[in-house]
Design a protein around this motif. Structure first.
Motif, PDB file in Angstrom:
ATOM      1  N   LEU A  17       0.827  -1.205   0.000  1.00 52.72           N
ATOM      2  CA  LEU A  17       0.000   0.000   0.000  1.00 52.72           C
ATOM      3  C   LEU A  17       0.862   1.257   0.000  1.00 52.72           C
ATOM      4  O   LEU A  17       0.589   2.205  -0.747  1.00 52.72           O
ATOM      5  CB  LEU A  17      -0.934  -0.017   1.213  1.00 52.72           C
ATOM      6  N   PHE A  18       1.903   1.285   0.821  1.00 54.94           N
ATOM      7  CA  PHE A  18       2.799   2.443   0.845  1.00 54.94           C
ATOM      8  C   PHE A  18       3.494   2.647  -0.500  1.00 54.94           C
ATOM      9  O   PHE A  18       3.722   3.782  -0.929  1.00 54.94           O
ATOM     10  CB  PHE A  18       3.845   2.287   1.950  1.00 54.94           C
ATOM     11  N   PHE A  44      -3.271   5.066   2.762  1.00 55.70           N
ATOM     12  CA  PHE A  44      -2.361   5.429   3.844  1.00 55.70           C
ATOM     13  C   PHE A  44      -2.957   5.077   5.206  1.00 55.70           C
ATOM     14  O   PHE A  44      -2.267   4.527   6.077  1.00 55.70           O
ATOM     15  CB  PHE A  44      -2.047   6.924   3.788  1.00 55.70           C
ATOM     16  N   VAL A  45      -4.239   5.403   5.403  1.00 62.11           N
ATOM     17  CA  VAL A  45      -4.904   5.117   6.673  1.00 62.11           C
ATOM     18  C   VAL A  45      -4.855   3.622   6.973  1.00 62.11           C
ATOM     19  O   VAL A  45      -4.531   3.210   8.102  1.00 62.11           O
ATOM     20  CB  VAL A  45      -6.373   5.614   6.634  1.00 62.11           C
ATOM     21  N   VAL A  46      -5.156   2.806   5.970  1.00 65.24           N
ATOM     22  CA  VAL A  46      -5.147   1.353   6.158  1.00 65.24           C
ATOM     23  C   VAL A  46      -3.716   0.838   6.342  1.00 65.24           C
ATOM     24  O   VAL A  46      -3.449   0.021   7.231  1.00 65.24           O
ATOM     25  CB  VAL A  46      -5.818   0.654   4.959  1.00 65.24           C
ATOM     26  N   ALA A  47      -2.789   1.308   5.507  1.00 59.91           N
ATOM     27  CA  ALA A  47      -1.403   0.835   5.570  1.00 59.91           C
ATOM     28  C   ALA A  47      -0.777   1.123   6.924  1.00 59.91           C
ATOM     29  O   ALA A  47      -0.081   0.269   7.493  1.00 59.91           O
ATOM     30  CB  ALA A  47      -0.577   1.488   4.458  1.00 59.91           C
ATOM     31  N   GLN A  48      -1.014   2.311   7.446  1.00 62.89           N
ATOM     32  CA  GLN A  48      -0.402   2.671   8.721  1.00 62.89           C
ATOM     33  C   GLN A  48      -1.002   1.863   9.864  1.00 62.89           C
ATOM     34  O   GLN A  48      -0.292   1.461  10.793  1.00 62.89           O
ATOM     35  CB  GLN A  48      -0.602   4.168   8.976  1.00 62.89           C
ATOM     36  N   TYR A  49      -2.288   1.594   9.776  1.00 65.06           N
ATOM     37  CA  TYR A  49      -2.930   0.779  10.821  1.00 65.06           C
ATOM     38  C   TYR A  49      -2.398  -0.652  10.791  1.00 65.06           C
ATOM     39  O   TYR A  49      -2.134  -1.250  11.843  1.00 65.06           O
ATOM     40  CB  TYR A  49      -4.447   0.784  10.645  1.00 65.06           C
ATOM     41  N   LEU A  50      -2.220  -1.213   9.595  1.00 63.17           N
ATOM     42  CA  LEU A  50      -1.685  -2.569   9.473  1.00 63.17           C
ATOM     43  C   LEU A  50      -0.254  -2.648   9.998  1.00 63.17           C
ATOM     44  O   LEU A  50       0.127  -3.638  10.637  1.00 63.17           O
ATOM     45  CB  LEU A  50      -1.737  -3.028   8.015  1.00 63.17           C
ATOM     46  N   LEU A  51       0.530  -1.606   9.734  1.00 65.97           N
ATOM     47  CA  LEU A  51       1.897  -1.569  10.268  1.00 65.97           C
ATOM     48  C   LEU A  51       1.870  -1.529  11.791  1.00 65.97           C
ATOM     49  O   LEU A  51       2.649  -2.236  12.456  1.00 65.97           O
ATOM     50  CB  LEU A  51       2.640  -0.354   9.719  1.00 65.97           C
ATOM     51  N   TYR A  52       0.990  -0.719  12.351  1.00 75.27           N
ATOM     52  CA  TYR A  52       0.835  -0.656  13.816  1.00 75.27           C
ATOM     53  C   TYR A  52       0.485  -2.028  14.381  1.00 75.27           C
ATOM     54  O   TYR A  52       1.054  -2.462  15.386  1.00 75.27           O
ATOM     55  CB  TYR A  52      -0.245   0.375  14.164  1.00 75.27           C
ATOM     56  N   LYS A  53      -0.439  -2.744  13.724  1.00 72.96           N
ATOM     57  CA  LYS A  53      -0.830  -4.066  14.199  1.00 72.96           C
ATOM     58  C   LYS A  53       0.343  -5.051  14.143  1.00 72.96           C
ATOM     59  O   LYS A  53       0.504  -5.889  15.040  1.00 72.96           O
ATOM     60  CB  LYS A  53      -2.003  -4.594  13.369  1.00 72.96           C
TER      61      LYS A  53
END
Length: 234
Positions: A178-179, A206-215
């Motif tokens: 995604l990034f 970006f919203v989804v990608a950053q959340y997945l990275l956080y998880k």
């Protein structure tokens, strides 16, 4: 903190994160700059509180990465060539911090799978570079350095996913893809072909990608804490 209270706060923060993200996406589509200014800068602080609440063994480098990303987001709101250059600098710092975090916590794959994993990301980046290289001007070196880290991260996550497609590696690969597409869309939109729908699409990714990275980082923190507790006899 009581588990039920913590779970409730966690749910509220997740809901608020995606609510703010949704408002930011809509504001991009409507080209409402005021709405963008009062929504997009809240994304990283909310994610920071989510991480602080849920991680038993916090990673300070990842927290620093969120700070760099927050500064980059503020710079990207204006979306002029000067602010994009400034934002790209901080996004590079963010990407370096993320790469450090992942390499420090995940076993580096063998060289051949890593090089094979780099190939698709290399071709995506070269395609973008050929389209916009003449337009970037003074930001060309920063563009290339960002690209090197993007290709490295892509090869690293794809190789690890191929070798072991567990939850963490799956989340990291999707986030990296995604990034990568975000960089492709944003660069094309800024320097080559301006299309209204590009900005809301890139922000939604970006919203989804950053959340997945956080998880993914959160899962690694929990595994490390469990490992430490096991070997310390806790």
């Amino acid at each position: 903190m009581e588990p039920k209270v913590k779970e409730g706060i966690n749910g509220i923060l997740i809901l608020f994160y995606f609510l703010v993200g949704g408002i930011a996406v809509i504001s991009e589509y409507l080209e409402d700059h005021f709405l963008t200014y009062i929504s997009k800068p809240f994304l990283m602080p909310v994610l920071f509180f989510l991480y602080y609440l849920n991680s038993g063994k916090r990673n300070n480098v990842f927290i620093l990465a969120l700070f760099f990303n927050w500064i980059a987001n503020i710079a990207f709101v204006a979306a002029t060539k000067d602010t994009v250059y400034f934002g790209s600098l901080f996004f590079l710092l963010y990407r370096i911090a993320v790469v450090y975090t992942l390499v420090e916590r995940i076993t580096f794959p063998k060289m051949m799978p890593f090089l094979i994993g780099c190939i698709p990301f290399f071709f995506i980046y070269i395609t973008v570079a050929n389209l916009v290289n003449a337009e970037i001007e003074n930001g060309v070196y920063l563009f290339w350095v960002n690209g090197v880290f993007m290709i490295f991260l892509g090869g690293f996550t794809l190789a690890n996913y191929i070798l072991n497609n567990n939850k963490v590696n799956t989340l990291l690969l999707i986030s990296t893809l995604l990034f990568t597409f975000i960089q492709f869309i944003v660069t094309i939109n800024l320097y080559y072909l301006t299309i209204l729908i590009f900005r809301p699409i890139s922000l939604a990714m970006f919203v989804v990608a950053q959340y997945l990275l956080y998880k993914a980082i959160l899962s690694m923190d929990h595994k490390r804490m469990l490992y430490n507790n096991t070997f310390s006899g806790v």
